[in-house]
Each structure stands twice: as C-alpha cells, then as structure tokens.
Design an enzyme around this catalytic site. Sequence first.
Site, PDB file in Angstrom:
ATOM      1  N   HIS A   1       0.947  12.016   4.486  1.00  0.00           N
ATOM      2  CA  HIS A   1      -0.011  11.526   5.358  1.00  0.00           C
ATOM      3  C   HIS A   1      -1.140  12.515   5.579  1.00  0.00           C
ATOM      4  CE1 HIS A   1       2.532   8.019   5.786  1.00  0.00           C
ATOM      5  NE2 HIS A   1       1.459   7.290   6.326  1.00  0.00           N
TER       6      HIS A   1
ATOM      7  N   TRP B   1       7.629  -2.740   5.733  1.00  0.00           N
ATOM      8  CA  TRP B   1       6.287  -3.119   5.375  1.00  0.00           C
ATOM      9  C   TRP B   1       5.552  -2.294   3.943  1.00  0.00           C
ATOM     10  CZ3 TRP B   1       1.076  -0.710   5.187  1.00  0.00           C
ATOM     11  CH2 TRP B   1       0.966   0.523   5.202  1.00  0.00           C
TER      12      TRP B   1
ATOM     13  N   TYR C   1      16.701   9.834   0.410  1.00  0.00           N
ATOM     14  CA  TYR C   1      17.804   9.670   1.388  1.00  0.00           C
ATOM     15  C   TYR C   1      19.179   9.738   0.709  1.00  0.00           C
ATOM     16  CZ  TYR C   1      20.189   7.148   5.036  1.00  0.00           C
ATOM     17  OH  TYR C   1      21.039   7.016   6.061  1.00  0.00           O
TER      18      TYR C   1
ATOM     19  N   TRP D   1       9.267   0.542   9.244  1.00  0.00           N
ATOM     20  CA  TRP D   1       9.092   1.501   8.217  1.00  0.00           C
ATOM     21  C   TRP D   1       9.908   1.063   7.053  1.00  0.00           C
ATOM     22  CZ3 TRP D   1       4.731   4.219   8.008  1.00  0.00           C
ATOM     23  CH2 TRP D   1       4.150   4.530   9.220  1.00  0.00           C
TER      24      TRP D   1
ATOM     25  N   VAL E   1       7.142   2.274  -1.469  1.00  0.00           N
ATOM     26  CA  VAL E   1       7.602   3.692  -0.838  1.00  0.00           C
ATOM     27  C   VAL E   1       9.037   3.886  -0.278  1.00  0.00           C
ATOM     28  CG1 VAL E   1       6.852   5.459   0.825  1.00  0.00           C
ATOM     29  CG2 VAL E   1       4.993   4.355  -0.516  1.00  0.00           C
ATOM     30  N   HIS E   2       9.443   2.727   0.573  1.00  0.00           N
ATOM     31  CA  HIS E   2      10.528   2.779   1.075  1.00  0.00           C
ATOM     32  C   HIS E   2      11.710   2.950   0.075  1.00  0.00           C
ATOM     33  CE1 HIS E   2      13.929   1.665   3.716  1.00  0.00           C
ATOM     34  NE2 HIS E   2      14.258   0.731   2.806  1.00  0.00           N
TER      35      HIS E   2
END
Length: 487
Positions: free
Chosen positions: A415, A377, A390, A374, A381-382
């Site tokens: 989602h 990929w 975060y 996660w 978004v990360h």
Amino acid sequence: MGANHEENSLRYRRAQSVTTAEEITEKEKRARRSQFDRPCHKPRDSLFSWTSEFTNFTGLVNWGFLMLTIGGLRLCLENFLKYGIRVNPFEWIIVLTGYNEGKNYQYPSIILLMYSVVPAVISLLIEKAIAADLFTQKLGVTLQIINLLTEISLPVIVLNFSNQEFSFVGITTVCMIYLVIFLKLWSYCQTNHWCRNGTRTKKSKSLRRQSLSAPNSNALVNAEQDQNSDHEKTDDMMGIVKYPDNLNLRDLLYFLLAPTLCYELNFPRTTRIRKRFLIKRIVEVIFGMNLILALFQQWMIPSVKNAVDPFSQMDVVRITERLLKLAVPNHLIWLCFFYLSFHSFLNLMGELLHFADRNFYNDWWNSRNIAVFWSTWNMPVHLWAVRHVYIPITEMGYGKGLAGIVVFFISAFFHEYLVSVPLQMFRVWAFLGMMAQPPLSVISKFVERKLGVRWGNIIVWSSLILGQPLAIMMYYHDYAIAHYTPK
C-alpha cells in the site's frame, strides 16, 4: 376473609407477569380466549425490537435513498455555485495519455509497461531450466527471488535515477501493473515448485515400490500402474494439463491476463462468451471511468486543496470539518472504483478469457468486524495471501497470529509502495494505516461481542468513511509542502 378472597380473585383474573412476550404459555392463551370479554391483545413485540423478527424495512430504505439523493443534490449545487463547472474532458485526455511525458516523444511509462513482460519471460525460462535439470532447485529458487525483487524495484530505480519525466497517472499505472505481475509471478513460481516436488515425490514412491522383492508386491505394483494409467487416460481425454507441460509462453500469458493472482495448471473455463453481458461490462467501464474522473475534478480536488491550511495550522476544529467534508466525495469515488474494478473490469476480462471463477468479492458491506471485511472485499488478493503466505507460514509450524501479522505487513508495504513511489516522497501513513487494522479488528470484534453485529458493522463503515480521507489529507499536505512551498 372477604378482602382476601377479593384480592385472590383479582390476582387470578390478571395476566401473569412475564419478562418477554414469548414466555406466556399456550395454556394461558387458550384460557384468555375462552372468556367473554372479547380479548384483542396477544403477545407481540414492537417492530423495532430485536425479538420481533420483523425484517421488512423497505420503506425506510427508500426514505434513506431519497434523503441521500436530496443531500447529494444539495452538495452538487453548493459545489457548482462555489467552484463553477470544473469538469474538462480535454484534461482527462492529457492526463490519461501522459502528454507531459511526451515532450521529446519519449513515454517512459509506456516503455516500462512494455518491459513488464520481460521479467515474466525470464521467470518462465528459469522454470523450464529447473524442470530440465539444467539448474538445481536451490539455484533456480535463488534466481527467481532475484528476478522478482528486480521486477518490483524497477519503477523505483527508473523514477529516482533517471531524467525521465513521468505523469502521476502514468507512474501510478506502472506501479500497479508491476505489483500485480509481482504477485502473479510469486504464485507462478510457488505453484510450479509445489508441482515439481509433488511429481518427484510420486516418482520416488513408485520406484521404492517397484524395488520390493516380495511376490505379492509385484502384483500390487502392477495394479497401481494400471490404475495410474487409467487416471492418465482420463486426464488426457479431459484435456488436463500436467507439470511440466504447462511451462510454455501461451499458458503464462493467459495467466498474466486472467483476473486472478493465483496460478493453476487448469483454470475453470466457460464454453462461450455472453455478448449481452460483455456489452454491459464495456459500457460500465467506459461510463465508470468518466464518472470517477468527473468526480475527481469537480468535487475531490477542491476539497483536498482546501484542507492544506488547517493541517498546517493544526486547527483541530477545521481539520475535522475538512475531514467530514472530504469523506463524502472520497467514499463515493471509492464505491464507484470498487464496482468499476471488481465487477465491471474483472468480469469483462473473465468473459473475454472464458475464465469461470467470478468470485471477485463477497458481501463485505455486511461485515460484522474488520477481519471479515478484509477477507471479503478483495477476493483475488485475499486468496493470494491465504494460499501463498498464510498457509505456508502455518505449515512451517508458526502460529496463526504471526501468519496474520505477516500478511498485513506485506499488504501495508505494498500500500505504501503504491502511494509513496508515484508521489516520489516516502511517508508511512498508508503503512501505518494498514498495520493499524489488526488492533482495530480486535476492537471491532469486542464491540460485536458486547453490543451486537450491527455495531460491529458500524465500526467497519466508520473506518472506511473516515480513515481514507484522513490519509489523503495527510499525503496531500506533505506533497503540497514539499512541492509548492516557496524555499
């Protein structure tokens, strides 16, 4: 005595018993080579052993690709023999153009896509008002939150409280675009908030230093002013944009089109457009879209339709068979979609806009556990989640575990938003699937620690291959029951 002497001589002639080949000492190797028995053995591990350090498995990789190709051709022939040729380009045109929406020459999806610029302009006007001290910062932040919530809720409101008819592709595209704009505007507002606070803090420190009465303090203040002026001249020569000079429509529109979700005042830029690279990406986008649509028509849709009855009857064996059969086309389409989106399309936009940061994905296929997947990929978004959710939560004094749960909760919510809104039915399968990732991450880390990296990677691939088709089957089953079951 004679028997003991013979036993000792045999013991000295035999090689020392060891656990691994590496434990044989160099002294013993030299001693063995000095004998006249022409030794042909040396310490070696089997090639499939981890300690052999052998890495050239090219032949096995070629064999694997060949077997996959043969298996894929067999599945294609079986599909053609069972369903015939279902690929129809005319249906693609009807679906992609939203023909079903245009019965009265009204295309609500296109209208909503055009309106998506309005919340962005409102956000810009609010930021300019805050910078000009027309709004207090508290009022400005409140207005930005209201604007963001209104923007992300608009597709839901229009879809459920209007008489407009949306095509599935049309409303899905609308939800995707509105979600991207929501994340971008979140980053836009928060980044400008950081710049505004940083600028005011810098000015307040400068004023406090200037108010010092000591003689040496004046010289220090003058030296700092000269240093700051030098920095400003350097920034001006390099074309560095500073707050609030970034608050203009051109800067905002560039950010909305740029292949990133994280706003900066000065993005890294390339100097030219590589025409050959651009043409390759255009060809890939066109070919990839047609390939994905063809796979949907020919392979995916029949497999999904055939999965309704086993789910209704709760036949575990048939559900498993349908799941495994659906896993292959679904995973192939997912891989094609990943390459089309994160490599072809985002690189295409980056090349057109001279956007230099092309780190849209890392080597997620080598992920040793779910957490690594996660974080590798989907890099846009990360980075957004780390930068705007975060880190701010951890800076407020909360733990990393809570911050990670909040990130997954937001991801799970969106989602579900992208699935339930277009289908016009609220289910929680996508939400639960995302919220299951933290415990699954713990399991994959435990497997990695106990059994090795390879088994952790197998857990990652298994979740990707089997998790997605299971969710698709459940959503389609509920959709078919809701829309096609006679009442």
